[in-house]
Design a protein around this motif. Structure first.
Motif, PDB file in Angstrom:
ATOM      1  N   SER A 180       0.852  -1.183   0.000  1.00  0.00           N
ATOM      2  CA  SER A 180       0.000   0.000   0.000  1.00  0.00           C
ATOM      3  C   SER A 180       0.892   1.238   0.000  1.00  0.00           C
ATOM      4  O   SER A 180       2.115   1.129   0.051  1.00  0.00           O
ATOM      5  CB  SER A 180      -0.936   0.002   1.217  1.00  0.00           C
ATOM      6  N   SER A 181       0.266   2.386  -0.027  1.00  0.00           N
ATOM      7  CA  SER A 181       1.035   3.626  -0.126  1.00  0.00           C
ATOM      8  C   SER A 181       1.543   4.137   1.222  1.00  0.00           C
ATOM      9  O   SER A 181       2.229   5.146   1.269  1.00  0.00           O
ATOM     10  CB  SER A 181       0.178   4.710  -0.786  1.00  0.00           C
ATOM     11  N   GLU A 182       1.247   3.461   2.307  1.00  0.00           N
ATOM     12  CA  GLU A 182       1.674   3.919   3.632  1.00  0.00           C
ATOM     13  C   GLU A 182       3.136   3.579   3.902  1.00  0.00           C
ATOM     14  O   GLU A 182       3.608   2.505   3.526  1.00  0.00           O
ATOM     15  CB  GLU A 182       0.835   3.252   4.727  1.00  0.00           C
ATOM     16  N   PRO A 183       3.840   4.469   4.573  1.00  0.00           N
ATOM     17  CA  PRO A 183       5.225   4.153   4.944  1.00  0.00           C
ATOM     18  C   PRO A 183       5.258   3.101   6.055  1.00  0.00           C
ATOM     19  O   PRO A 183       4.322   2.982   6.848  1.00  0.00           O
ATOM     20  CB  PRO A 183       5.778   5.493   5.440  1.00  0.00           C
ATOM     21  N   THR A 184       6.327   2.356   6.095  1.00  0.00           N
ATOM     22  CA  THR A 184       6.500   1.317   7.111  1.00  0.00           C
ATOM     23  C   THR A 184       6.857   1.966   8.446  1.00  0.00           C
ATOM     24  O   THR A 184       7.782   2.775   8.508  1.00  0.00           O
ATOM     25  CB  THR A 184       7.614   0.345   6.692  1.00  0.00           C
ATOM     26  N   GLU A 230       8.546   2.569  12.028  1.00  0.00           N
ATOM     27  CA  GLU A 230       9.935   2.346  12.446  1.00  0.00           C
ATOM     28  C   GLU A 230      10.145   0.943  13.011  1.00  0.00           C
ATOM     29  O   GLU A 230      11.125   0.279  12.681  1.00  0.00           O
ATOM     30  CB  GLU A 230      10.351   3.410  13.474  1.00  0.00           C
ATOM     31  N   ARG A 231       9.240   0.480  13.869  1.00  0.00           N
ATOM     32  CA  ARG A 231       9.459  -0.814  14.528  1.00  0.00           C
ATOM     33  C   ARG A 231       9.436  -2.005  13.570  1.00  0.00           C
ATOM     34  O   ARG A 231       9.834  -3.104  13.931  1.00  0.00           O
ATOM     35  CB  ARG A 231       8.480  -1.022  15.681  1.00  0.00           C
ATOM     36  N   TYR A 232       8.980  -1.803  12.317  1.00  0.00           N
ATOM     37  CA  TYR A 232       8.952  -2.884  11.330  1.00  0.00           C
ATOM     38  C   TYR A 232       9.907  -2.656  10.163  1.00  0.00           C
ATOM     39  O   TYR A 232       9.955  -3.465   9.243  1.00  0.00           O
ATOM     40  CB  TYR A 232       7.526  -3.062  10.788  1.00  0.00           C
ATOM     41  N   ARG A 233      10.669  -1.592  10.183  1.00  0.00           N
ATOM     42  CA  ARG A 233      11.539  -1.263   9.042  1.00  0.00           C
ATOM     43  C   ARG A 233      12.587  -2.342   8.768  1.00  0.00           C
ATOM     44  O   ARG A 233      13.000  -2.526   7.627  1.00  0.00           O
ATOM     45  CB  ARG A 233      12.213   0.094   9.252  1.00  0.00           C
ATOM     46  N   HIS A 234      13.006  -3.051   9.800  1.00  0.00           N
ATOM     47  CA  HIS A 234      14.031  -4.085   9.582  1.00  0.00           C
ATOM     48  C   HIS A 234      13.537  -5.196   8.659  1.00  0.00           C
ATOM     49  O   HIS A 234      14.322  -5.907   8.059  1.00  0.00           O
ATOM     50  CB  HIS A 234      14.510  -4.655  10.924  1.00  0.00           C
ATOM     51  N   PHE A 235      12.209  -5.333   8.511  1.00  0.00           N
ATOM     52  CA  PHE A 235      11.662  -6.341   7.602  1.00  0.00           C
ATOM     53  C   PHE A 235      11.754  -5.908   6.140  1.00  0.00           C
ATOM     54  O   PHE A 235      11.669  -6.735   5.245  1.00  0.00           O
ATOM     55  CB  PHE A 235      10.191  -6.630   7.913  1.00  0.00           C
ATOM     56  N   GLU A 236      11.912  -4.619   5.903  1.00  0.00           N
ATOM     57  CA  GLU A 236      11.884  -4.108   4.535  1.00  0.00           C
ATOM     58  C   GLU A 236      13.009  -4.647   3.659  1.00  0.00           C
ATOM     59  O   GLU A 236      12.849  -4.771   2.464  1.00  0.00           O
ATOM     60  CB  GLU A 236      11.904  -2.579   4.533  1.00  0.00           C
ATOM     61  N   GLU A 237      14.114  -4.937   4.231  1.00  0.00           N
ATOM     62  CA  GLU A 237      15.227  -5.484   3.460  1.00  0.00           C
ATOM     63  C   GLU A 237      15.642  -6.854   3.991  1.00  0.00           C
ATOM     64  O   GLU A 237      16.794  -7.243   3.896  1.00  0.00           O
ATOM     65  CB  GLU A 237      16.416  -4.519   3.482  1.00  0.00           C
ATOM     66  N   SER A 238      14.687  -7.566   4.522  1.00  0.00           N
ATOM     67  CA  SER A 238      15.011  -8.869   5.090  1.00  0.00           C
ATOM     68  C   SER A 238      15.354  -9.868   3.987  1.00  0.00           C
ATOM     69  O   SER A 238      14.850  -9.764   2.868  1.00  0.00           O
ATOM     70  CB  SER A 238      13.851  -9.395   5.939  1.00  0.00           C
ATOM     71  N   PRO A 239      16.199 -10.814   4.289  1.00  0.00           N
ATOM     72  CA  PRO A 239      16.532 -11.841   3.298  1.00  0.00           C
ATOM     73  C   PRO A 239      15.335 -12.774   3.108  1.00  0.00           C
ATOM     74  O   PRO A 239      14.391 -12.754   3.904  1.00  0.00           O
ATOM     75  CB  PRO A 239      17.695 -12.583   3.954  1.00  0.00           C
ATOM     76  N   PRO A 240      15.363 -13.589   2.059  1.00  0.00           N
ATOM     77  CA  PRO A 240      14.285 -14.551   1.873  1.00  0.00           C
ATOM     78  C   PRO A 240      14.150 -15.458   3.100  1.00  0.00           C
ATOM     79  O   PRO A 240      15.147 -15.863   3.701  1.00  0.00           O
ATOM     80  CB  PRO A 240      14.730 -15.359   0.648  1.00  0.00           C
ATOM     81  N   MET A 241      12.893 -15.712   3.482  1.00  0.00           N
ATOM     82  CA  MET A 241      12.611 -16.627   4.588  1.00  0.00           C
ATOM     83  C   MET A 241      12.127 -17.935   3.979  1.00  0.00           C
ATOM     84  O   MET A 241      11.311 -17.927   3.055  1.00  0.00           O
ATOM     85  CB  MET A 241      11.557 -16.017   5.503  1.00  0.00           C
ATOM     86  N   LEU A 242      12.637 -19.043   4.503  1.00  0.00           N
ATOM     87  CA  LEU A 242      12.376 -20.343   3.885  1.00  0.00           C
ATOM     88  C   LEU A 242      11.532 -21.246   4.768  1.00  0.00           C
ATOM     89  O   LEU A 242      11.688 -21.275   5.982  1.00  0.00           O
ATOM     90  CB  LEU A 242      13.695 -21.032   3.566  1.00  0.00           C
ATOM     91  N   GLY A 243      10.639 -21.981   4.126  1.00  0.00           N
ATOM     92  CA  GLY A 243       9.812 -22.979   4.775  1.00  0.00           C
ATOM     93  C   GLY A 243       9.739 -24.221   3.905  1.00  0.00           C
ATOM     94  O   GLY A 243      10.470 -24.341   2.917  1.00  0.00           O
ATOM     95  N   GLU A 244       8.829 -25.130   4.271  1.00  0.00           N
ATOM     96  CA  GLU A 244       8.709 -26.388   3.534  1.00  0.00           C
ATOM     97  C   GLU A 244       7.245 -26.810   3.450  1.00  0.00           C
ATOM     98  O   GLU A 244       6.513 -26.773   4.452  1.00  0.00           O
ATOM     99  CB  GLU A 244       9.507 -27.476   4.251  1.00  0.00           C
ATOM    100  N   VAL A 245       6.814 -27.216   2.254  1.00  0.00           N
ATOM    101  CA  VAL A 245       5.440 -27.674   2.040  1.00  0.00           C
ATOM    102  C   VAL A 245       5.213 -28.965   2.828  1.00  0.00           C
ATOM    103  O   VAL A 245       6.010 -29.903   2.751  1.00  0.00           O
ATOM    104  CB  VAL A 245       5.157 -27.903   0.538  1.00  0.00           C
TER     105      VAL A 245
END
Length: 181
Positions: free
Chosen positions: A68-72, A74-89
C-alpha cells in the motif's frame, strides 16, 4: 476509530492455533493462484518461489512497502530489506489445500490454506498453528488479517487499503479479543 470498530475474523481454535475465515470473489482457481504464484502473492503477502509438492521449498520475500502507499513504521523497518525466509510444504492438494512450515519463524509454526467453493465465491480458511504464546497469536492474527484485507482489495479491483494503519487497529482489537485467554 476504536478497536471495537475493527472487524476481526480470527478465532482461537486450540491453545496454539488461530483460524481466520474470509469469503472471497472466486473462482477457487483464481484464489489458488494468489496463494501459490509469486507475482500474485507479492501483491498481498510476499513474493518468493514455491515448490508445489510435499517437501518442496517455500520462499517468502516480504516487502510491505509494495502492499500500500503507507510508509513502514519504524518498529517494522528491519523487515523491509530482510533476506528470503524459507519454509517447507507439508500438505499439497491443489486447488483445495496447501500447508507449509512458516518461513518467518524457521518453520516452528505451520500455515494451512483451505479453499471451498461457495457459488461464485470462495471460502478461504487460513489456520496458523504451533504458536508459542498469546502475544505471538495477536501478532500473527493481526498480520494475517491485514494481509487478507489487501488480498480482498486486489481481488475486488480496488485500491489497496493502508496496510500499516489496518495492522495497527487489528493489533489492538486482537490484543483485546485474546486477552481473556
Amino acid at each position: 476509530m476504536t478497536s471495537q470498530d475493527v472487524e476481526v475474523h480470527g478465532v482461537v481454535t486450540a491453545p496454539d492455533t488461530v483460524r481466520i475465515e474470509r469469503l472471497l470473489p472466486g473462482p477457487v482457481e483464481r484464489i489458488w493462484e494468489y496463494i501459490t504464484q509469486s507475482e500474485k502473492r507479492r501483491q498481498w503477502l510476499a513474493a518468493g518461489e514455491m515448490e508445489l509438492f510435499v517437501g518442496g521449498r517455500v520462499e517468502h520475500l516480504f516487502r510491505h512497502r509494495e502492499l500500500s502507499s503507507e510508509p513502514t513504521p519504524e518498529r517494522y523497518r528491519h523487515f523491509e530489506e530482510s533476506p528470503p525466509m524459507l519454509g517447507e510444504v507439508t500438505e499439497y492438494d491443489p486447488p483445495r489445500l496447501l500447508a507449509y512450515r512458516w518461513p518467518g519463524d524457521n518453520g516452528e509454526s505451520e500455515i494451512i490454506f483451505e479453499l471451498f467453493s461457495e457459488g461464485a465465491r470462495v471460502r478461504l480458511v487460513l489456520t496458523h498453528r504451533r504458536l508459542p504464546d498469546t502475544e505471538t497469536m495477536v501478532s500473527v492474527a493481526s498480520g494475517w488479517e491485514a494481509h487478507l484485507g489487501i488480498l480482498v482489495d486486489r481481488l475486488s479491483g480496488q485500491k489497496p487499503r493502508g496496510f500499516w494503519s489496518a495492522h495497527a487497529g487489528l493489533e489492538k482489537a486482537y490484543a483485546e479479543k485474546f486477552a481473556a485467554r
